[in-house]
Scaffold this active site. Structure first.
Site, PDB file in Angstrom:
ATOM      1  N   LYS A 209       0.841  -1.201   0.000  1.00  0.00           N
ATOM      2  CA  LYS A 209       0.000   0.000   0.000  1.00  0.00           C
ATOM      3  C   LYS A 209       0.882   1.258   0.000  1.00  0.00           C
ATOM      4  O   LYS A 209       0.681   2.166  -0.776  1.00  0.00           O
ATOM      5  CB  LYS A 209      -0.912  -0.033   1.233  1.00  0.00           C
ATOM      6  CG  LYS A 209      -1.851   1.153   1.341  1.00  0.00           C
ATOM      7  CD  LYS A 209      -2.776   1.025   2.537  1.00  0.00           C
ATOM      8  CE  LYS A 209      -3.545   2.336   2.702  1.00  0.00           C
ATOM      9  NZ  LYS A 209      -4.403   2.361   3.882  1.00  0.00           N
ATOM     10  N   GLU A 215      10.877  -4.447   4.238  1.00  0.00           N
ATOM     11  CA  GLU A 215      11.035  -5.849   3.833  1.00  0.00           C
ATOM     12  C   GLU A 215      10.629  -6.032   2.366  1.00  0.00           C
ATOM     13  O   GLU A 215      11.316  -6.694   1.577  1.00  0.00           O
ATOM     14  CB  GLU A 215      10.164  -6.767   4.700  1.00  0.00           C
ATOM     15  CG  GLU A 215      10.524  -6.800   6.169  1.00  0.00           C
ATOM     16  CD  GLU A 215       9.791  -5.752   6.990  1.00  0.00           C
ATOM     17  OE1 GLU A 215       9.441  -4.675   6.437  1.00  0.00           O
ATOM     18  OE2 GLU A 215       9.591  -5.981   8.193  1.00  0.00           O
ATOM     19  N   GLY A 268      -4.687  -1.734   5.112  1.00  0.00           N
ATOM     20  CA  GLY A 268      -3.826  -2.816   4.620  1.00  0.00           C
ATOM     21  C   GLY A 268      -4.423  -4.187   4.884  1.00  0.00           C
ATOM     22  O   GLY A 268      -4.463  -5.055   4.014  1.00  0.00           O
ATOM     23  N   ARG A 269      -4.895  -4.416   6.124  1.00  0.00           N
ATOM     24  CA  ARG A 269      -5.414  -5.755   6.474  1.00  0.00           C
ATOM     25  C   ARG A 269      -6.811  -6.004   5.912  1.00  0.00           C
ATOM     26  O   ARG A 269      -7.373  -7.082   6.128  1.00  0.00           O
ATOM     27  CB  ARG A 269      -5.355  -5.963   7.991  1.00  0.00           C
ATOM     28  CG  ARG A 269      -6.033  -4.878   8.814  1.00  0.00           C
ATOM     29  CD  ARG A 269      -5.595  -4.944  10.277  1.00  0.00           C
ATOM     30  NE  ARG A 269      -6.106  -3.821  11.049  1.00  0.00           N
ATOM     31  CZ  ARG A 269      -5.496  -2.649  11.167  1.00  0.00           C
ATOM     32  NH1 ARG A 269      -4.369  -2.406  10.528  1.00  0.00           N
ATOM     33  NH2 ARG A 269      -6.013  -1.685  11.913  1.00  0.00           N
ATOM     34  N   GLU A 354      -4.046  -6.536  15.100  1.00  0.00           N
ATOM     35  CA  GLU A 354      -3.599  -5.213  14.656  1.00  0.00           C
ATOM     36  C   GLU A 354      -4.760  -4.213  14.737  1.00  0.00           C
ATOM     37  O   GLU A 354      -4.553  -3.020  14.913  1.00  0.00           O
ATOM     38  CB  GLU A 354      -3.049  -5.282  13.212  1.00  0.00           C
ATOM     39  CG  GLU A 354      -2.242  -4.055  12.823  1.00  0.00           C
ATOM     40  CD  GLU A 354      -1.433  -4.250  11.540  1.00  0.00           C
ATOM     41  OE1 GLU A 354      -0.266  -4.673  11.623  1.00  0.00           O
ATOM     42  OE2 GLU A 354      -1.976  -3.977  10.458  1.00  0.00           O
ATOM     43  N   HIS A 385      -3.449 -33.012  18.418  1.00  0.00           N
ATOM     44  CA  HIS A 385      -2.295 -33.813  18.874  1.00  0.00           C
ATOM     45  C   HIS A 385      -1.163 -32.905  19.351  1.00  0.00           C
ATOM     46  O   HIS A 385      -0.018 -33.339  19.455  1.00  0.00           O
ATOM     47  CB  HIS A 385      -1.827 -34.729  17.744  1.00  0.00           C
ATOM     48  CG  HIS A 385      -2.918 -35.663  17.305  1.00  0.00           C
ATOM     49  ND1 HIS A 385      -3.158 -36.857  17.929  1.00  0.00           N
ATOM     50  CD2 HIS A 385      -3.874 -35.538  16.348  1.00  0.00           C
ATOM     51  CE1 HIS A 385      -4.205 -37.450  17.362  1.00  0.00           C
ATOM     52  NE2 HIS A 385      -4.650 -36.668  16.395  1.00  0.00           N
ATOM     53  N   LYS A 497       9.475   0.357  13.657  1.00  0.00           N
ATOM     54  CA  LYS A 497       9.943   0.745  12.322  1.00  0.00           C
ATOM     55  C   LYS A 497      10.893   1.938  12.419  1.00  0.00           C
ATOM     56  O   LYS A 497      11.907   2.005  11.728  1.00  0.00           O
ATOM     57  CB  LYS A 497       8.752   1.140  11.445  1.00  0.00           C
ATOM     58  CG  LYS A 497       7.925  -0.016  10.941  1.00  0.00           C
ATOM     59  CD  LYS A 497       6.879   0.486   9.956  1.00  0.00           C
ATOM     60  CE  LYS A 497       5.841  -0.569   9.658  1.00  0.00           C
ATOM     61  NZ  LYS A 497       4.737  -0.100   8.847  1.00  0.00           N
TER      62      LYS A 497
HETATM   63  O1  F6P Z   1       3.621  -2.897   9.762  1.00  0.00           O
HETATM   64  C1  F6P Z   1       2.266  -3.135   9.669  1.00  0.00           C
HETATM   65  C2  F6P Z   1       1.726  -2.727   8.323  1.00  0.00           C
HETATM   66  O2  F6P Z   1       1.678  -1.356   8.209  1.00  0.00           O
HETATM   67  C3  F6P Z   1       0.367  -3.364   8.095  1.00  0.00           C
HETATM   68  O3  F6P Z   1      -0.674  -2.613   8.594  1.00  0.00           O
HETATM   69  C4  F6P Z   1       0.358  -3.530   6.625  1.00  0.00           C
HETATM   70  O4  F6P Z   1      -0.594  -4.481   6.235  1.00  0.00           O
HETATM   71  C5  F6P Z   1       1.776  -3.966   6.369  1.00  0.00           C
HETATM   72  O5  F6P Z   1       2.553  -3.230   7.281  1.00  0.00           O
HETATM   73  C6  F6P Z   1       2.272  -3.780   4.968  1.00  0.00           C
HETATM   74  O6  F6P Z   1       2.198  -2.459   4.554  1.00  0.00           O
HETATM   75  P1  F6P Z   1       2.335  -2.072   3.025  1.00  0.00           P
HETATM   76  O7  F6P Z   1       1.199  -2.709   2.284  1.00  0.00           O
HETATM   77  O8  F6P Z   1       2.253  -0.569   2.991  1.00  0.00           O
HETATM   78  O9  F6P Z   1       3.651  -2.569   2.539  1.00  0.00           O
END
Ligand code: F6P
Length: 533
Positions: A209, A215, A268-269, A354, A385, A497
């Site tokens: 987003k 990462e 995002g979620r 979250e 199990h 972050k």
């Molecule tokens: O670090 C959490 C977050 O901001 C989430 O809310 C989001 O889904 C994820 O990182 C990834 O964010 P992006 O889609 O901006 O890479």
């Protein structure tokens, strides 16, 4: 309108009444409630569009449910629900509307944000995704080596968990290229997949987003180098982007015709219903993706139209608050009896934790109430199990959601074993076994009375999965309203972050940067020593 939802949670005013209900029910076993009420299952189960929600195995009766519903009404739950669906800026800390429901809006009615109908843009983006997905699936989209055989979605959090879980759950519906998901900055996550791929027939989807997530951008850069090494200057054509940050996607070198946008009112979620669902669409095809949206729309309509006492997400949310705040149970488990749904608990963890892992109310005051529970889970029967021992006999009571399909992949023998196991577990949890039934052996006693819900559906289809995901989304919303928190921001992920950028320079040899405390400094010194030693 929004300001009227800033009041202290009505739940606080209902604590005495709800505690009295708990006290009354503490002396009654759920199995006795079944014995005295032959209609209990009918009374405490709800159906919607092929999905049955059985909540009869809970510490609940008509009277306690009616107090919970009074509390929900006093919390103005449905007023806030309507505010969300109509595009009001209920995400107050970010001054944003919350409109993932518009992404699956099949009513033909407009949805307004800041005086503008967002539906034409939503539909245009969906159509652009479908054209591209069809081209990739049919082989019409070829870059340097023929038909795309493998698609790698690079993203994390909401840009990974939903699409990964749904693609895996709906593997039976995959009739396109193979799908892979890369999230972690650990190089093995990407390399272990690339090892088996042909760069000429691989397409990367960079899903972010913000298009700034560390990462994802690191993985995307590494994937680009891998592609460049094989196909040279055409590497860019092996990439597409899903983002709200179109400046950054361009800067990364991805053309606009392969960039799929969405809007700041999509969290995002909650983004799988938007362009972030592209990998799923490529896997199952635009028609099945439309079914997936249709399932979520069905859940939305149910949430909008069913009365509280027959409303699945409302009951789920009320039960969650009942157990978290009145009975003091801090954990909630989810157990899909379906191997392909193994990522469902991870998806739900982000969605729930979250969204509702918060301590400050919308009014900016500190909350006096416990909020989001710890979510965990595992597929059945594997979990049986592993950790069910604690769920049956441990000292922490864990309300469980069981997810069960009557048919699905494989033969009837396998399916019947899943079904029988699931029903055996929910019955054991509820009924338990007395000392007498255990032949006087205290180790074989099950106190029972342990709560569970069961979702039952014929098969995990795109429609059913879309509905289930939307039910959980709305459950999380209901609980956020009852607790008086904003479920749609995520400030709790920010500090880590920010500190990342201060810690990284300290890893460099000979740096003069010093950590803020002796533990972090000691660990950094040890890390440098181990790296070189
Ligand atoms: O670090 C959490 C977050 O901001 C989430 O809310 C989001 O889904 C994820 O990182 C990834 O964010 P992006 O889609 O901006 O890479």
């Amino acid at each position: 309108m929004i300001n009227s939802f800033m009041n202290k949670p009505a739940l606080l005013d209902y604590m005495d009444k709800l505690n009295a209900e708990k006290h009354r029910l503490s002396t009654i076993q759920v199995r006795d409630m079944f014995a005295s009420n032959p209609d209990r299952f009918e009374q405490f189960s709800i159906s919607n569009d092929g999905v049955l929600f059985d909540y009869s195995k809970n510490r609940l009766d008509e009277q306690s449910l009616s107090v919970l519903i009074d509390m929900a009404k006093a919390s103005k739950l449905f007023e806030l629900r309507d505010a969300m669906f109509s595009g009001e800026k209920i995400n107050t800390t970010e001054d944003r509307a919350v409109l993932h429901t518009a992404l699956r809006n099949k009513s033909g009615k407009p949805v307004m944000v800041d005086g503008k109908d967002v539906m034409p843009d939503v539909q245009a983006e969906l159509a652009k995704m479908a054209t591209f997905a069809n081209a990739v699936r049919s082989g019409a989209y070829q870059v340097t080596g023929g038909q795309i055989t493998d698609v790698v979605n690079i993203g994390i959090g909401g840009s990974d968990l939903g699409p990964r879980m749904a693609t895996q759950s709906l593997r039976e519906f995959n009739d396109g290229p193979r799908l892979h998901y890369v999230a972690n900055s650990d190089a093995t996550d990407l390399d272990d997949i690339l090892e088996y791929l042909n760069p000429q027939t691989t397409l990367f989807i960079v899903a972010s987003k913000s298009f700034t997530t560390a990462e994802t951008m690191l993985n995307a850069r590494n994937a680009k180098v891998w592609a460049e090494n094989a196909v040279g200057e055409n590497a860019g054509k092996h990439f597409c982007a899903l983002s709200t940050n179109l400046k950054a996607t361009k800067a990364f070198g991805i053309d606009d015709d392969r960039t799929f946008g969405f809007w700041d009112w999509v969290g995002g979620r909650y983004s799988i219903w938007s362009a972030v669902g592209l990998s799923l669409m490529i896997s199952i095809g635009p028609e099945d993706f439309d079914e997936f949206l249709g399932g979520a729309y069905s859940a939305d309509q149910h949430f909008l139209n069913a009365p509280m006492e027959k409303n699945i997400p409302v009951i789920m949310g009320l039960l969650g608050v009942w157990y978290r705040n009145i009975w003091g149970f801090p954990v909630q488990a989810v157990m899909p009896y379906d191997s392909r749904m193994s990522r469902f608990p991870a998806w739900l963890q982000q969605l729930d934790m979250e969204s509702n892992g918060k301590s400050v109310l919308k009014s900016n005051d500190q909350t006096e109430l416990d909020t989001g529970p710890i979510i965990f889970g595992e597929v059945g029967t594997n979990g049986q199990h592993a950790f069910y021992q604690l769920i049956h006999q441990g000292t922490t009571i864990i309300p469980c959601d069981f997810l069960l399909a009557t048919t699905g992949y494989g033969g009837q023998e396998n399916r019947n074993m899943l079904i029988s196991n699931c029903l055996a577990q929910t019955q054991a949890l509820m009924t338990g076994r007395t000392l007498e039934e255990a032949g006087g052996n205290p180790h074989r006693v099950f106190e029972g009375n342990r709560p569970s819900n069961t979702f039952l559906y014929r098969e995990v289809t795109p429609h059913v999965l879309g509905m289930m995901m939307a039910f959980y989304e709305h459950k999380v919303f209901v609980q956020g309203v009852l607790w008086g928190i904003n479920s749609f921001d995520q400030w709790g992920v920010e500090l880590g972050k920010e500190l990342l950028s201060t810690i990284e320079p300290m890893l460099v040899e000979g740096t003069s940067h010093k950590a803020q405390n002796s533990s972090t400094q000691g660990l950094l010194d040890a890390i440098r020593e181990m790296k070189t030693g």
